[in-house]
Design an enzyme around this catalytic site. Structure first.
Site, PDB file in Angstrom:
ATOM      1  N   GLN A 156       2.654  -2.828  -6.439  1.00  0.00           N
ATOM      2  CA  GLN A 156       1.834  -3.162  -5.275  1.00  0.00           C
ATOM      3  C   GLN A 156       1.748  -4.664  -4.963  1.00  0.00           C
ATOM      4  O   GLN A 156       1.688  -5.059  -3.811  1.00  0.00           O
ATOM      5  CB  GLN A 156       0.421  -2.596  -5.493  1.00  0.00           C
ATOM      6  CG  GLN A 156      -0.542  -2.808  -4.347  1.00  0.00           C
ATOM      7  CD  GLN A 156      -1.892  -2.188  -4.625  1.00  0.00           C
ATOM      8  OE1 GLN A 156      -2.086  -0.994  -4.467  1.00  0.00           O
ATOM      9  NE2 GLN A 156      -2.836  -2.993  -5.076  1.00  0.00           N
ATOM     10  N   GLU A 200      -3.224  -8.550   3.001  1.00  0.00           N
ATOM     11  CA  GLU A 200      -3.613  -9.674   2.138  1.00  0.00           C
ATOM     12  C   GLU A 200      -2.777 -10.922   2.397  1.00  0.00           C
ATOM     13  O   GLU A 200      -2.857 -11.893   1.651  1.00  0.00           O
ATOM     14  CB  GLU A 200      -3.495  -9.257   0.662  1.00  0.00           C
ATOM     15  CG  GLU A 200      -4.445  -8.140   0.293  1.00  0.00           C
ATOM     16  CD  GLU A 200      -4.470  -7.845  -1.196  1.00  0.00           C
ATOM     17  OE1 GLU A 200      -3.746  -8.519  -1.961  1.00  0.00           O
ATOM     18  OE2 GLU A 200      -5.214  -6.948  -1.601  1.00  0.00           O
ATOM     19  N   ASP A 236       0.352  -6.576  -9.975  1.00  0.00           N
ATOM     20  CA  ASP A 236      -0.601  -5.464  -9.990  1.00  0.00           C
ATOM     21  C   ASP A 236       0.216  -4.203  -9.724  1.00  0.00           C
ATOM     22  O   ASP A 236       0.706  -3.992  -8.609  1.00  0.00           O
ATOM     23  CB  ASP A 236      -1.679  -5.649  -8.910  1.00  0.00           C
ATOM     24  CG  ASP A 236      -2.693  -4.500  -8.911  1.00  0.00           C
ATOM     25  OD1 ASP A 236      -2.557  -3.578  -9.755  1.00  0.00           O
ATOM     26  OD2 ASP A 236      -3.621  -4.527  -8.077  1.00  0.00           O
ATOM     27  N   GLU A 281      -1.872  -6.192 -14.027  1.00  0.00           N
ATOM     28  CA  GLU A 281      -3.048  -5.384 -13.672  1.00  0.00           C
ATOM     29  C   GLU A 281      -2.639  -3.915 -13.560  1.00  0.00           C
ATOM     30  O   GLU A 281      -1.570  -3.604 -13.024  1.00  0.00           O
ATOM     31  CB  GLU A 281      -3.583  -5.910 -12.327  1.00  0.00           C
ATOM     32  CG  GLU A 281      -4.872  -5.261 -11.848  1.00  0.00           C
ATOM     33  CD  GLU A 281      -5.343  -5.933 -10.550  1.00  0.00           C
ATOM     34  OE1 GLU A 281      -5.190  -7.167 -10.395  1.00  0.00           O
ATOM     35  OE2 GLU A 281      -5.849  -5.202  -9.683  1.00  0.00           O
ATOM     36  N   ASP A 307      -8.287  -2.674 -13.376  1.00  0.00           N
ATOM     37  CA  ASP A 307      -8.973  -2.633 -12.076  1.00  0.00           C
ATOM     38  C   ASP A 307      -9.479  -1.207 -11.864  1.00  0.00           C
ATOM     39  O   ASP A 307     -10.649  -0.907 -12.120  1.00  0.00           O
ATOM     40  CB  ASP A 307      -7.998  -3.084 -10.984  1.00  0.00           C
ATOM     41  CG  ASP A 307      -8.539  -2.910  -9.578  1.00  0.00           C
ATOM     42  OD1 ASP A 307      -9.732  -2.635  -9.423  1.00  0.00           O
ATOM     43  OD2 ASP A 307      -7.763  -3.030  -8.597  1.00  0.00           O
ATOM     44  N   LYS A 332     -14.910  -6.288  -8.715  1.00  0.00           N
ATOM     45  CA  LYS A 332     -15.067  -6.092  -7.270  1.00  0.00           C
ATOM     46  C   LYS A 332     -16.465  -5.524  -7.099  1.00  0.00           C
ATOM     47  O   LYS A 332     -16.707  -4.362  -7.455  1.00  0.00           O
ATOM     48  CB  LYS A 332     -14.033  -5.088  -6.751  1.00  0.00           C
ATOM     49  CG  LYS A 332     -12.579  -5.591  -6.802  1.00  0.00           C
ATOM     50  CD  LYS A 332     -11.605  -4.445  -6.502  1.00  0.00           C
ATOM     51  CE  LYS A 332     -10.187  -4.943  -6.344  1.00  0.00           C
ATOM     52  NZ  LYS A 332      -9.193  -3.825  -6.398  1.00  0.00           N
ATOM     53  N   ARG A 361     -11.028  -7.513  -1.642  1.00  0.00           N
ATOM     54  CA  ARG A 361     -10.405  -6.218  -1.391  1.00  0.00           C
ATOM     55  C   ARG A 361      -9.335  -6.443  -0.324  1.00  0.00           C
ATOM     56  O   ARG A 361      -9.388  -7.412   0.428  1.00  0.00           O
ATOM     57  CB  ARG A 361     -11.422  -5.177  -0.862  1.00  0.00           C
ATOM     58  CG  ARG A 361     -12.626  -4.891  -1.724  1.00  0.00           C
ATOM     59  CD  ARG A 361     -12.315  -4.410  -3.131  1.00  0.00           C
ATOM     60  NE  ARG A 361     -11.465  -3.252  -3.268  1.00  0.00           N
ATOM     61  CZ  ARG A 361     -11.855  -2.059  -3.720  1.00  0.00           C
ATOM     62  NH1 ARG A 361     -13.116  -1.857  -4.029  1.00  0.00           N
ATOM     63  NH2 ARG A 361     -10.986  -1.074  -3.880  1.00  0.00           N
ATOM     64  N   SER A 362      -8.390  -5.497  -0.242  1.00  0.00           N
ATOM     65  CA  SER A 362      -7.340  -5.692   0.772  1.00  0.00           C
ATOM     66  C   SER A 362      -7.940  -5.691   2.182  1.00  0.00           C
ATOM     67  O   SER A 362      -7.493  -6.424   3.055  1.00  0.00           O
ATOM     68  CB  SER A 362      -6.252  -4.627   0.631  1.00  0.00           C
ATOM     69  OG  SER A 362      -6.809  -3.339   0.687  1.00  0.00           O
ATOM     70  N   LYS A 383      -9.009 -13.657  -7.626  1.00  0.00           N
ATOM     71  CA  LYS A 383      -7.844 -13.031  -6.996  1.00  0.00           C
ATOM     72  C   LYS A 383      -8.166 -12.840  -5.519  1.00  0.00           C
ATOM     73  O   LYS A 383      -8.965 -11.968  -5.160  1.00  0.00           O
ATOM     74  CB  LYS A 383      -7.583 -11.683  -7.684  1.00  0.00           C
ATOM     75  CG  LYS A 383      -6.373 -10.949  -7.159  1.00  0.00           C
ATOM     76  CD  LYS A 383      -6.281  -9.559  -7.780  1.00  0.00           C
ATOM     77  CE  LYS A 383      -5.116  -8.791  -7.231  1.00  0.00           C
ATOM     78  NZ  LYS A 383      -5.227  -7.348  -7.470  1.00  0.00           N
TER      79      LYS A 383
HETATM   80  P1  PGA Z   1      -7.588  -2.523  -2.701  1.00  0.00           P
HETATM   81  O1  PGA Z   1      -6.543  -2.919  -3.823  1.00  0.00           O
HETATM   82  O2  PGA Z   1      -6.711  -2.107  -1.572  1.00  0.00           O
HETATM   83  O3  PGA Z   1      -8.331  -1.356  -3.294  1.00  0.00           O
HETATM   84  O4  PGA Z   1      -8.472  -3.658  -2.380  1.00  0.00           O
HETATM   85  C1  PGA Z   1      -6.345  -4.130  -4.352  1.00  0.00           C
HETATM   86  C2  PGA Z   1      -6.035  -3.931  -5.801  1.00  0.00           C
HETATM   87  O5  PGA Z   1      -5.590  -2.843  -6.223  1.00  0.00           O
HETATM   88  O6  PGA Z   1      -6.269  -4.854  -6.563  1.00  0.00           O
HETATM   89 ZN    ZN Z   2      -5.617  -3.675  -8.447  1.00  0.00          ZN
END
Ligand code: PGA
Ligand code: ZN
Length: 417
Positions: A156, A200, A236, A281, A307, A332, A361-362, A383
């Site tokens: 990812q 992101e 990640d 991650e 995470d 988070k 978060r994204s 991050k």
């Molecule tokens: P998210 O993912 O889309 O849930 O914010 C970011 C991540 O996995 O660190």
């Molecule tokens: Zn993650």
């Protein structure tokens, strides 16, 4: 100075994906705080529920009719009382009643309102004069998996970590330079690349996973040489989204390769050794504590970070620390709801030698609160991307904090080599 809460105002705003979210103002006798909730795309299954039935509109109604009258008259300085009240008003174990994102927005807006009522920066109000340590920025440069559409690596995120930088400003200069170099390298490699970026701000490109590793490793090395300090990188894997429960395999679709747990462990271990990766991650799916522990035992100088494994949940972290499942944790706040809950987890992690990585978060807004949380709670890493508005809001706030601290500012102690 009075921090007595007078009113809460909730409204609908939008995140960087154009999704609706909740923003809350907390107004005290002498101050004001505002926070909007972020949203994840690759969510852990143990995260709290974002909204009550009826979504953002229902959440706003609950703030107006139920929550604001209860919080009015309380003192914003006592964060734990505010957060306990939110739990009581919710009445469930996963914030299904009022919504975890509702709790998040109120909790963070309250913390800011308290700091503002005392005319202090949020990081100093929470962390006191000891809050002088800046985190290293861990910045997403190449997107894949659920964060990319169409052809892209299965992993990812490919993340720059300029862990030799002497200041936050130098670290951010390194990350922007690495990000740019990667864009230039992808352009040379892929004729279909059109400069597209993910939510992101990381590049999305039709390159193979191996190419992504080669490109980021080279960019980090070159920038490290140019700036004369070490720049490493991390990944990640977001492995829960690769994991196929029925087959018990990680499905790397783009590579047309499936790896069972033992193969996944070998694959990640080899990558860490080959590229001197300093941060990994979610190398395994969110219930596989044992494999996290095994990889942690078998590698060195690398942060193995949970995470989706922990979802900022203190009980899950305790399960992890007992097994030595990893040595780092993503924080988070909206995975767990309130600031008080997140701080319990942060403190538990620090006590057990886990590195705290505060994260965006994204789907995010231009809120900068996590910049202050990283400094207040001495989290060694933040991050939050490299470019893109919602990321830059947090990174620029850290530059302001660094300037404000002047010669008292220090970088976190990150031993990765
Ligand atoms: P998210 O993912 O889309 O849930 O914010 C970011 C991540 O996995 O660190
Ligand atoms: Zn993650």
């Amino acid at each position: 100075m009075s921090s007595i809460i007078e009113d809460l105002i909730a409204r609908k705003v939008f995140n960087n994906r154009g999704e609706e979210t909740i923003e809350v103002d907390v107004i005290t006798a002498n101050g004001f705080g505002r926070a909007a909730a972020p949203a994840g795309k690759s969510r852990g299954k143990n995260e709290v529920v974002y909204y009550p039935q009826g979504g953002v509109d229902a959440a706003i109604k609950k703030v107006d009719e139920q929550i604001a009258p209860e919080l009015a008259g309380l003192n914003a300085d006592y964060q734990d009382e505010i957060d306990t009240t939110l739990h009581e008003l919710d009445g469930t174990t996963n914030f299904k009643g009022i919504g975890g994102n509702t709790a998040y927005a109120i909790s963070l807006a309250n913390a800011e309102a308290a700091a503002n009522s005392h005319s202090q920066l949020l990081c100093q109000f929470i962390g006191g004069s000891a809050a002088n340590i800046l985190p290293y920025p861990l910045g997403n440069c190449i997107s894949g998996g659920q964060h990319a559409r169409g052809k892209a690596p299965d992993i990812q995120e490919f993340l720059a970590l300029p862990h030799g930088a002497a200041t936050f400003l130098e670290a951010q200069i390194a990350n922007t330079s690495i990000h740019k170099k990667i864009g230039d390298a992808i352009k040379k490699k892929s004729s279909t690349f059109n400069g597209g970026k993910s939510d992101e701000g990381a590049w999305i490109a039709n390159i193979s996973q191996d190419e992504a590793f080669e490109i980021i490793a080279k960019a980090c090395e070159e920038v490290g040489n140019e700036l004369d300090f070490e720049c490493s990188f991390g990944i990640d894997c977001a492995s829960s989204s690769l994991w196929k429960e029925k087959e018990e395999k990680y499905d790397y679709e783009r590579e047309s390769k499936k790896r069972d747990t033992a193969e996944q462990l070998e694959y990640i271990k080899d990558l860490i050794e080959k590229y001197h990766i300093t941060y990994v991650e979610d190398p395994f799916h969110e219930e596989d504590f044992e494999s996290f522990a095994e990889l942690t035992r078998k590698t060195k100088n690398c942060l193995i970070c949970g995470d989706d494994l922990f979802t900022t949940n203190n009980e899950r972290l305790t399960q992890g620390t007992k097994l030595n499942a990893g040595n780092a944790i993503i924080i988070k706040v909206n995975q767990i709801g309130t600031l008080t809950d997140a701080v319990d987890t942060i403190e538990n992690a620090a006590r057990n030698g886990f590195t705290n990585v505060v994260s965006h978060r994204s789907g995010d807004t231009c809120d900068w609160h996590i910049a202050h949380l990283a400094v207040a709670y001495k989290c060694p890493i933040i991050k939050t991307g490299v470019v893109e508005g919602a990321r830059i809001a947090k990174l620029n706030e850290l530059l302001r904090i660094e300037q404000y601290l002047g010669n008292r500012a220090r970088m976190a102690d990150l031993k990765l080599t």
